[in-house]
Scaffold this motif. Structure first.
Motif, PDB file in Angstrom:
ATOM      1  N   LEU A  15       0.897  -1.333   0.013  1.00 54.55           N
ATOM      2  CA  LEU A  15      -0.046  -0.105   0.046  1.00 54.55           C
ATOM      3  C   LEU A  15       0.649   1.201  -0.069  1.00 54.55           C
ATOM      4  O   LEU A  15       0.331   2.280  -0.080  1.00 54.55           O
ATOM      5  CB  LEU A  15      -1.143   0.053   1.246  1.00 54.55           C
ATOM      6  CG  LEU A  15      -2.143  -1.051   1.166  1.00 54.55           C
ATOM      7  CD1 LEU A  15      -2.747  -0.929   2.342  1.00 54.55           C
ATOM      8  CD2 LEU A  15      -2.782  -1.039  -0.019  1.00 54.55           C
ATOM      9  N   THR A  49      -6.782   3.121  -2.001  1.00 55.95           N
ATOM     10  CA  THR A  49      -6.652   4.556  -1.263  1.00 55.95           C
ATOM     11  C   THR A  49      -5.195   4.727  -0.641  1.00 55.95           C
ATOM     12  O   THR A  49      -4.873   3.756   0.100  1.00 55.95           O
ATOM     13  CB  THR A  49      -7.755   4.785  -0.302  1.00 55.95           C
ATOM     14  OG1 THR A  49      -8.899   4.629  -0.744  1.00 55.95           O
ATOM     15  CG2 THR A  49      -7.494   6.286   0.195  1.00 55.95           C
ATOM     16  N   TYR A  51      -2.383   4.579   1.859  1.00 56.13           N
ATOM     17  CA  TYR A  51      -2.502   4.569   3.255  1.00 56.13           C
ATOM     18  C   TYR A  51      -1.248   4.638   4.164  1.00 56.13           C
ATOM     19  O   TYR A  51      -0.157   4.542   3.659  1.00 56.13           O
ATOM     20  CB  TYR A  51      -2.877   2.743   3.471  1.00 56.13           C
ATOM     21  CG  TYR A  51      -2.922   2.541   5.035  1.00 56.13           C
ATOM     22  CD1 TYR A  51      -1.892   1.806   5.507  1.00 56.13           C
ATOM     23  CD2 TYR A  51      -4.120   2.863   5.770  1.00 56.13           C
ATOM     24  CE1 TYR A  51      -2.010   1.641   7.089  1.00 56.13           C
ATOM     25  CE2 TYR A  51      -4.229   2.483   6.968  1.00 56.13           C
ATOM     26  CZ  TYR A  51      -3.101   1.826   7.711  1.00 56.13           C
ATOM     27  OH  TYR A  51      -3.249   1.444   8.970  1.00 56.13           O
ATOM     28  N   THR A  52      -1.176   5.449   5.178  1.00 59.00           N
ATOM     29  CA  THR A  52       0.093   5.892   5.858  1.00 59.00           C
ATOM     30  C   THR A  52      -0.177   5.163   7.502  1.00 59.00           C
ATOM     31  O   THR A  52      -1.166   5.555   7.904  1.00 59.00           O
ATOM     32  CB  THR A  52       0.121   7.156   5.790  1.00 59.00           C
ATOM     33  OG1 THR A  52       0.154   7.930   4.470  1.00 59.00           O
ATOM     34  CG2 THR A  52       1.308   7.845   6.814  1.00 59.00           C
ATOM     35  N   ASN A  59      -2.909   3.788  14.401  1.00 54.86           N
ATOM     36  CA  ASN A  59      -4.001   3.259  13.235  1.00 54.86           C
ATOM     37  C   ASN A  59      -3.777   1.977  12.814  1.00 54.86           C
ATOM     38  O   ASN A  59      -4.269   1.436  11.751  1.00 54.86           O
ATOM     39  CB  ASN A  59      -4.120   4.189  11.905  1.00 54.86           C
ATOM     40  CG  ASN A  59      -2.892   4.423  11.421  1.00 54.86           C
ATOM     41  OD1 ASN A  59      -1.696   4.002  11.872  1.00 54.86           O
ATOM     42  ND2 ASN A  59      -2.735   4.916  10.078  1.00 54.86           N
TER      43      ASN A  59
END
Length: 92
Positions: A15, A49, A51-52, A59
């Motif tokens: 990701l 999308t 993602y970090t 998270n």
């Protein structure tokens, strides 16, 4: 537990936004000593999308499911991943 950690690493690696580049433009059949390669051309539009991972891993839902040594935790926070081989495995 090892599968979850590998999944976390895989998710982070796949990701993470990486620049796409074509290594070779193969449009026809290629015969090699190993065998024949027939390319199957596809058109893909990525739809993930970006993602970090938060610096404190807040998270990452299963971060607290693991126990890390100080060295492992340092590497994890520095690189957003670390690899630890299991004892008595073929690698450890």
């Amino acid at each position: 537990m090892q599968k979850i950690l590998i999944s976390l690493i895989s998710a982070i690696l796949f990701l993470s936004p990486l620049p796409a580049q074509m290594l070779a433009d193969i449009t026809g059949d290629v015969d090699t000593e190993f065998g024949a390669y027939q390319p199957y051309l596809v058109s893909v539009t990525p739809s993930l999308t970006p993602y970090t991972v938060a610096a404190d891993f807040s998270n990452v839902s299963n971060y607290t499911d693991f126990t890390f040594s100080a060295a492992d935790d340092s590497l994890l926070h520095q690189n957003a991943f670390m690899i630890r081989f299991q004892p008595n495995s073929q690698y450890g």
